[in-house]
Design a protein around this motif. Structure first.
Motif, PDB file in Angstrom:
ATOM      1  N   ILE A 137       0.815  -1.222   0.000  1.00  0.00           N
ATOM      2  CA  ILE A 137       0.000   0.000   0.000  1.00  0.00           C
ATOM      3  C   ILE A 137       0.847   1.270   0.000  1.00  0.00           C
ATOM      4  O   ILE A 137       0.331   2.362  -0.226  1.00  0.00           O
ATOM      5  N   PHE A 138       2.166   1.137   0.260  1.00  0.00           N
ATOM      6  CA  PHE A 138       3.045   2.302   0.220  1.00  0.00           C
ATOM      7  C   PHE A 138       3.704   2.404  -1.157  1.00  0.00           C
ATOM      8  O   PHE A 138       3.937   1.374  -1.816  1.00  0.00           O
ATOM      9  N   PRO A 139       4.017   3.608  -1.615  1.00  0.00           N
ATOM     10  CA  PRO A 139       4.788   3.749  -2.855  1.00  0.00           C
ATOM     11  C   PRO A 139       6.125   3.023  -2.725  1.00  0.00           C
ATOM     12  O   PRO A 139       6.641   2.845  -1.616  1.00  0.00           O
ATOM     13  N   VAL A 140       6.682   2.620  -3.871  1.00  0.00           N
ATOM     14  CA  VAL A 140       7.918   1.839  -3.851  1.00  0.00           C
ATOM     15  C   VAL A 140       9.035   2.570  -3.118  1.00  0.00           C
ATOM     16  O   VAL A 140       9.785   1.970  -2.340  1.00  0.00           O
ATOM     17  N   HIS A 141       9.144   3.892  -3.347  1.00  0.00           N
ATOM     18  CA  HIS A 141      10.242   4.625  -2.725  1.00  0.00           C
ATOM     19  C   HIS A 141      10.032   4.832  -1.228  1.00  0.00           C
ATOM     20  O   HIS A 141      10.913   5.345  -0.541  1.00  0.00           O
ATOM     21  N   LYS A 142       8.860   4.435  -0.706  1.00  0.00           N
ATOM     22  CA  LYS A 142       8.606   4.525   0.736  1.00  0.00           C
ATOM     23  C   LYS A 142       8.471   3.141   1.378  1.00  0.00           C
ATOM     24  O   LYS A 142       7.875   2.997   2.435  1.00  0.00           O
ATOM     25  N   ARG A 143       9.025   2.132   0.711  1.00  0.00           N
ATOM     26  CA  ARG A 143       8.987   0.778   1.284  1.00  0.00           C
ATOM     27  C   ARG A 143       9.646   0.765   2.657  1.00  0.00           C
ATOM     28  O   ARG A 143       9.190   0.055   3.563  1.00  0.00           O
ATOM     29  N   SER A 144      10.728   1.533   2.833  1.00  0.00           N
ATOM     30  CA  SER A 144      11.407   1.563   4.128  1.00  0.00           C
ATOM     31  C   SER A 144      10.480   2.072   5.227  1.00  0.00           C
ATOM     32  O   SER A 144      10.562   1.635   6.380  1.00  0.00           O
ATOM     33  N   THR A 145       9.584   3.011   4.892  1.00  0.00           N
ATOM     34  CA  THR A 145       8.610   3.497   5.878  1.00  0.00           C
ATOM     35  C   THR A 145       7.668   2.376   6.293  1.00  0.00           C
ATOM     36  O   THR A 145       7.361   2.205   7.482  1.00  0.00           O
ATOM     37  N   ALA A 146       7.213   1.607   5.312  1.00  0.00           N
ATOM     38  CA  ALA A 146       6.328   0.474   5.610  1.00  0.00           C
ATOM     39  C   ALA A 146       7.025  -0.544   6.510  1.00  0.00           C
ATOM     40  O   ALA A 146       6.453  -1.015   7.504  1.00  0.00           O
ATOM     41  N   LEU A 147       8.272  -0.877   6.177  1.00  0.00           N
ATOM     42  CA  LEU A 147       9.015  -1.840   6.984  1.00  0.00           C
ATOM     43  C   LEU A 147       9.312  -1.263   8.372  1.00  0.00           C
ATOM     44  O   LEU A 147       9.360  -2.005   9.359  1.00  0.00           O
ATOM     45  N   GLY A 148       9.495   0.059   8.452  1.00  0.00           N
ATOM     46  CA  GLY A 148       9.731   0.682   9.745  1.00  0.00           C
ATOM     47  C   GLY A 148       8.526   0.567  10.658  1.00  0.00           C
ATOM     48  O   GLY A 148       8.656   0.266  11.847  1.00  0.00           O
ATOM     49  N   ILE A 149       7.329   0.797  10.095  1.00  0.00           N
ATOM     50  CA  ILE A 149       6.094   0.656  10.882  1.00  0.00           C
ATOM     51  C   ILE A 149       5.938  -0.781  11.366  1.00  0.00           C
ATOM     52  O   ILE A 149       5.633  -1.044  12.535  1.00  0.00           O
ATOM     53  N   TRP A 150       6.165  -1.722  10.454  1.00  0.00           N
ATOM     54  CA  TRP A 150       6.023  -3.133  10.811  1.00  0.00           C
ATOM     55  C   TRP A 150       7.038  -3.544  11.874  1.00  0.00           C
ATOM     56  O   TRP A 150       6.691  -4.219  12.851  1.00  0.00           O
ATOM     57  N   SER A 151       8.289  -3.136  11.705  1.00  0.00           N
ATOM     58  CA  SER A 151       9.330  -3.534  12.654  1.00  0.00           C
ATOM     59  C   SER A 151       9.105  -2.923  14.029  1.00  0.00           C
ATOM     60  O   SER A 151       9.372  -3.553  15.055  1.00  0.00           O
TER      61      SER A 151
END
Length: 516
Positions: A137-151
């Motif tokens: 659901i996040f843009p590709v360039h914000k994948r790190s944000t998605a992984l940050g929320i999950w982690s």
């Protein structure tokens, strides 16, 4: 139906309020599942007393969940390919909520164990599903944000588990450790289905790998029995542990051979052909095992030797979660610009320094002394998951992401089970060793006579003085055992830094979305 993305590969990423609400709901799903793996641990004595069973029998409450969950997690890839990622995740959350309610109204130990098996089995897709959907659901360039929320949720939940479980056990009925999931589970399932139901992935008529599934159930179930019950049974001195270990070993070898040769395996092990996935998963699991072991060891020492309640023992670790929550958003922004291996190095170095500081604990340590190393650990927590997932999921195609996250989470959960068994056994055995050495050093000679004389002058009888001296020796032996294990953990974290640098640098996001 959502509009196609600029890359032309699927629905466009969510934006604005929809993105924030959906990301929160997905993170909540992860938080609930991870919380339930630890929240019951500190409540076992309370549950056992309320249900009128022994503490040894109550360990099946944890074992039942772990076995069922361990079997279900690796099947995530197959389930999501067959039924769709969104549908599988939402159904899993809904069934997990129902199972939590049933656990809360359980009337005896057998019914609670049965409902915990159900809860563990249906919750298998929750963690890998939330991880895959957050990335989607996040843009590709914000994948790190998605992984940050999950982690962030995955690391904070094990710390919150003992705090919340201890507080509920001390102040309310134990059933609330399960019933608390019900409103949050309903919210998570409703929001995710409402926002993502029309964005589900294509489904395929995938055949069921019956042999692979049966072998998986056999070896994972046997392994969890060994890990969860081995300590109470004195490990291989008990016949059932020996039998379970043999079954686990044979079943694992047979499962590996079958999955590598079957045309439609239940678990796609070909992902390990990727160097980053293989080495990243190994480092991820070893790092998590050390973290999880120390997350168990510190509260155990505080409660059994320093007289802390479950609530206060959990509060000692709370600052590490707070630091992680504060730093993770900043780390997520930097992660796209910094080599993930550097972030992993920072994580392992911070973990190592935290454990090194803990090796200086004393029995007279203040709350602040105990808390400071945990704040250093918060720095590591903010970078660890994000860095290791970026490395291990590097160059994994989108259609194989559910399988990759399922395998990665299964390996992580299993490593946590190993760590829990090893750390508690090592702690008891090191205590025995140190106590025998202290007894030899003190004996009945002048050190003992001086201590006994000082205590008798304070009004204690000879028997009371001997008991007080023995209690001090036991306390010091457990302290030395704890500091030994903290020191070993610090060295293991330094070794992890070396392993991480055998991976290649994770590629930056590619494609039109990244360019934008």
């Amino acid at each position: 139906m959502a509009a196609p993305s600029s890359a032309g590969t699927g629905p466009a990423p969510l934006v604005g309020g929809s993105l924030a609400l959906t990301a929160f709901a997905l993170a909540l799903g992860t938080f609930m599942q991870v919380l339930d793996t630890t929240i019951a641990n500190v409540s076992l004595p309370t549950i056992a007393g309320n249900l009128g069973v022994s503490s040894d029998n109550s360990t099946w409450i944890v074992t039942a969940f772990a076995v069922a969950n361990g079997v279900a997690v690796p099947l995530t890839g197959w389930l999501m390919g067959r039924f769709g990622v969104v549908r599988t995740f939402c159904v899993s959350v809904f069934l997990f909520t129902i199972a939590s309610f049933l656990c809360g109204i359980a009337w005896d130990l057998p019914s609670l164990i049965g409902f915990r098996i159900l809860q563990g089995a249906v919750s298998g897709p929750m963690i890998p599903g939330s991880q895959a959907l957050l990335i989607a659901i996040f843009p590709v360039h914000k994948r790190s944000t998605a992984l940050g929320i999950w982690s962030m949720t995955t690391l904070v939940a094990p710390i919150m588990g003992p705090i919340l479980g201890g507080y509920i056990s001390d102040n309310y009925h134990w059933s609330w450790i399960f019933l608390i999931n019900v409103p949050f589970g309903m919210f998570c399932a409703f929001v995710c289905w409402n926002k993502l139901g029309k964005r589900d992935t294509p489904t395929r008529k995938l055949p069921i790998d019956q042999v692979g599934l049966i072998l998986l159930v056999i070896w994972v179930g046997a392994l969890q029995i060994v890990l969860d019950l081995g300590k109470n049974d004195d490990w291989f001195a008990a016949d059932r542990i020996v039998i379970a270990a043999v079954v686990a070993a044979i079943g694992f070898v047979g499962w590996i051979i079958w999955e590598l040769t079957d045309a439609n395996p239940a678990v796609n092990l070909s992902l390990f052909k990727s160097r980053n996935f293989t080495i990243g998963t190994i480092a991820f699991c070893l790092g998590y095992a050390v973290f999880f072991a120390n997350t168990l060891l510190l509260p155990l020492w505080l409660q059994t030797q320093l007289g802390y309640t479950a609530t206060w023992a959990g509060l000692v670790a709370a600052p590490s979660g707070a630091v992680a929550v504060i730093l993770t958003p900043f780390v997520a922004r930097l992660s796209g610009k910094i080599d993930a291996r550097i972030l992993a190095t920072v994580a392992f170095a911070s973990f190592g320094y935290s454990y090194y500081l803990r090796s200086g604990y004393t029995t007279g340590a203040s709350f602040y002394d105990l808390m400071l190393p945990l704040m250093v650990q918060g720095i590591a927590m903010s970078t660890f998951f994000l860095a290791m997932l970026t490395i291990s999921l590097d160059r994994i195609p989108a259609e194989r992401l559910p399988s990759a996250t399922g395998i990665s989470n299964f390996a992580r959960i299993t490593s946590g089970s190993f760590a829990a068994s090893i750390i508690t056994t090592a702690w008891d055995r090191r205590e025995t060793l140190h106590q025998s050495r202290l007894s030899e050093a003190i004996g009945t000679g002048s050190p003992y006579q001086m201590a006994q004389g000082a205590l008798t002058r304070m009004g204690l009888t000879d028997v009371q003085a001997a008991g007080a001296i023995t209690r001090q020796m036991v306390a010091q032996a457990y302290l030395l055992a704890s500091t030994d294990l903290f020191r070993v953990s610090a060295w293991l974290c330094l070794a992890m830094v070396i392993i991480v640098w055998f991976t290649r640098r994770a590629s930056p996001p590619q494609g039109p979305i990244a360019a934008d």
